[in-house]
Design an enzyme around this catalytic site. Structure first.
Site, PDB file in Angstrom:
ATOM      1  NE  ARG A  44      33.219  39.281  11.222  1.00 18.28           N
ATOM      2  CZ  ARG A  44      31.955  39.181  10.820  1.00 18.28           C
ATOM      3  NH1 ARG A  44      31.003  39.852  11.450  1.00 18.28           N
ATOM      4  NH2 ARG A  44      31.632  38.409   9.790  1.00 18.28           N
TER       5      ARG A  44
ATOM      6  CD  GLU B 105      31.547  37.412  17.885  1.00 20.36           C
ATOM      7  OE1 GLU B 105      31.478  38.644  18.029  1.00 20.36           O
ATOM      8  OE2 GLU B 105      30.872  36.788  17.040  1.00 20.36           O
TER       9      GLU B 105
HETATM   10  P1  NAD Z   1      30.755  46.371   2.573  1.00 18.55           P
HETATM   11  O1  NAD Z   1      31.900  45.614   1.983  1.00 18.55           O
HETATM   12  O2  NAD Z   1      29.552  46.646   1.719  1.00 18.55           O
HETATM   13  O3  NAD Z   1      31.273  47.774   3.141  1.00 18.55           O
HETATM   14  C1  NAD Z   1      32.482  47.938   3.836  1.00 18.55           C
HETATM   15  C2  NAD Z   1      32.956  49.368   3.629  1.00 18.55           C
HETATM   16  O4  NAD Z   1      34.160  49.516   4.385  1.00 18.55           O
HETATM   17  C3  NAD Z   1      33.309  49.700   2.167  1.00 18.55           C
HETATM   18  O5  NAD Z   1      32.676  50.890   1.770  1.00 18.55           O
HETATM   19  C4  NAD Z   1      34.840  49.834   2.168  1.00 18.55           C
HETATM   20  O6  NAD Z   1      35.314  50.804   1.248  1.00 18.55           O
HETATM   21  C5  NAD Z   1      35.090  50.270   3.600  1.00 18.55           C
HETATM   22  N1  NAD Z   1      36.454  49.950   4.038  1.00 18.55           N
HETATM   23  C6  NAD Z   1      37.122  48.792   3.889  1.00 18.55           C
HETATM   24  N2  NAD Z   1      38.348  48.876   4.448  1.00 18.55           N
HETATM   25  C7  NAD Z   1      38.434  50.120   4.974  1.00 18.55           C
HETATM   26  C8  NAD Z   1      39.442  50.812   5.692  1.00 18.55           C
HETATM   27  N3  NAD Z   1      40.619  50.232   5.981  1.00 18.55           N
HETATM   28  N4  NAD Z   1      39.205  52.083   6.071  1.00 18.55           N
HETATM   29  C9  NAD Z   1      38.022  52.673   5.768  1.00 18.55           C
HETATM   30  N5  NAD Z   1      37.022  52.083   5.090  1.00 18.55           N
HETATM   31  C10 NAD Z   1      37.232  50.817   4.697  1.00 18.55           C
HETATM   32  O7  NAD Z   1      30.351  45.579   3.898  1.00 18.55           O
HETATM   33  P2  NAD Z   1      28.936  45.550   4.634  1.00 18.55           P
HETATM   34  O8  NAD Z   1      28.040  44.567   3.986  1.00 18.55           O
HETATM   35  O9  NAD Z   1      28.460  46.955   4.814  1.00 18.55           O
HETATM   36  O10 NAD Z   1      29.356  44.922   6.054  1.00 18.55           O
HETATM   37  C11 NAD Z   1      30.274  45.554   6.926  1.00 18.55           C
HETATM   38  C12 NAD Z   1      30.714  44.569   7.988  1.00 18.55           C
HETATM   39  O11 NAD Z   1      29.619  44.256   8.847  1.00 18.55           O
HETATM   40  C13 NAD Z   1      31.136  43.194   7.432  1.00 18.55           C
HETATM   41  O12 NAD Z   1      32.492  43.185   7.035  1.00 18.55           O
HETATM   42  C14 NAD Z   1      30.903  42.269   8.597  1.00 18.55           C
HETATM   43  O13 NAD Z   1      32.114  42.129   9.330  1.00 18.55           O
HETATM   44  C15 NAD Z   1      29.870  42.996   9.449  1.00 18.55           C
HETATM   45  N6  NAD Z   1      28.592  42.250   9.563  1.00 18.55           N
HETATM   46  C16 NAD Z   1      28.095  41.966  10.798  1.00 18.55           C
HETATM   47  C17 NAD Z   1      26.887  41.280  10.922  1.00 18.55           C
HETATM   48  C18 NAD Z   1      26.257  40.963  12.273  1.00 18.55           C
HETATM   49  O14 NAD Z   1      25.354  40.115  12.345  1.00 18.55           O
HETATM   50  N7  NAD Z   1      26.666  41.607  13.347  1.00 18.55           N
HETATM   51  C19 NAD Z   1      26.209  40.879   9.775  1.00 18.55           C
HETATM   52  C20 NAD Z   1      26.743  41.211   8.527  1.00 18.55           C
HETATM   53  C21 NAD Z   1      27.937  41.894   8.426  1.00 18.55           C
END
Ligand code: NAD
Length: 335
Positions: free
Chosen positions: A236, A265
């Protein structure tokens, strides 16, 4: 059931219309504009709305949705920072998302960005098309042996870590909830955030946007990084303070940046603005750096991901319409 779908493009329509998931029929009302307070009345006649990352479903918007009879906001993405989940609950509107459609799509795109930026494929492609076969300015570095930092070892971060291990990188990770068993199996070393920032050559973000991750990469944390380090962000935009990043790039502190997301964006990414004057000076500045590569939030855009997104969303729409529980792990509840 009738569903108003916002901020849609041709590929959204194609995959939603092709999906047969769930029991029942859906009448899709596709809009190309985004859902926000000023457009919310367009949902009249629909029992659910389907939204994407840049729709703004705040309390005001939800108020209008409730008035016109909407009972369900179905996000066709994983992140839900653009929906006021508590306000939805207060108005009896359910919120669902697609928590995992293809972690591979996003992880692979982040690696594609890094390889392109590092080996300057985008520049080489343009040169060769003009019969300029010179190699000046195209020197990159081996990924093998480099230290990579993964911030967030959830679904996407884990896939990315495995890919980087395949390149022979040393992988360090930071997560609020470390999984040591996975890390030892994957050959990944967890470390505190500061420690990861200080030791890696490449930093890649796989974190959700939350209050505590907002501007995680600010002047202070960028200053902790190795001189010349690369940064990749496919999560993000607001995880990075753009102004601080531009300053770090100007000073040569950061060696390269690949972004699939950008903090402002909304209204820019996903649109063809080729005939207009871009008014966002920071985005223009970013794109002017030779060592910055920007894609417009396309990491999710694979056949597999779009198939899964449309299937899970359609099934949940029909389930909630039939007063059944949504698919496991797709309900979004207030924190
Ligand atoms: P997920 O929920 O599986 O993993 C997120 C990880 O972040 C978890 O392991 C969690 O423990 C950790 N986390 C949360 N808060 C934290 C903090 N304050 N400090 C440290 N670690 C923390 O999510 P995911 O499926 O791996 O996706 C991650 C992100 O990717 C999504 O939240 C989304 O914003 C983004 N995303 C982007 C696209 C794109 O097209 N660019 C597509 C899908 C997802």
């Amino acid at each position: 059931m009738r569903v108003s779908v916002y901020d849609t493009k041709r590929y959204d329509r194609r995959y939603f219309e092709a999906s047969k998931a769930g029991k029942g029929a859906v009448e899709w009302v596709f809009h190309d504009f985004r859902l926000e307070r000023s457009t919310a009345s367009s949902a009249e006649g629909s029992t659910a709305v389907c939204v994407f990352v840049n729709d703004r479903v705040d309390a005001d918007c939800l108020e209008i949705l409730a008035e016109v009879g909407v009972k369900h906001v179905a996000l066709r993405c994983a992140g839900y920072n653009n929906v006021d989940v508590a306000a939805a609950k207060e108005r009896g509107i359910a919120v669902t998302r697609v928590p995992a459609y293809s972690p591979h799509a996003v992880a692979e795109h982040s690696v594609a960005l890094l390889l392109t930026l590092n080996r300057k494929i985008h520049r080489a492609y343009n040169r060769v098309r003009e019969q300029n076969f010179s190699l000046g300015g195209l020197v990159g570095f081996d990924l093998h042996g480099k230290a990579v930092g993964i911030l967030g070892t959830g679904k996407i971060g884990r896939v990315a870590a495995t890919i980087f291990r395949g390149f022979g990188c040393r992988v360090f990770a930071y997560d609020k909830h470390p999984d040591e068993e996975w890390a030892s199996f994957a050959g990944v070393t967890y470390a505190p955030l500061e420690n990861v920032l200080e030791r890696v050559d490449i930093l890649s973000l796989y974190l959700p946007l939350l209050k505590e991750t907002h501007y995680l990469l600010d002047t202070k944390n960028l200053g902790r990084m190795k001189d010349g380090a690369f940064i990749i962000n496919t999560s993000r935009g607001k995880l990075i303070d753009t102004r601080a990043l531009i300053e770090a790039l100007k000073q040569g502190k950061i060696g390269g940046v690949a972004l699939d997301v950008y903090e402002e964006e909304e209204g820019v990414f996903f649109e063809d603005l080729s005939d207009t004057v871009l008014l966002d000076d920071e985005l223009v500045r970013l794109m002017a750096f030779p060592n910055v590569l920007v894609t417009a939030h396309q990491a999710f855009l694979t056949h597999e991901a779009l198939t899964q997104i449309s299937a899970v969303t359609r099934e949940n729409l029909l389930r909630l319409h039939a007063a059944e529980a949504p698919l496991a792990h797709t309900a979004v509840d207030p924190a």
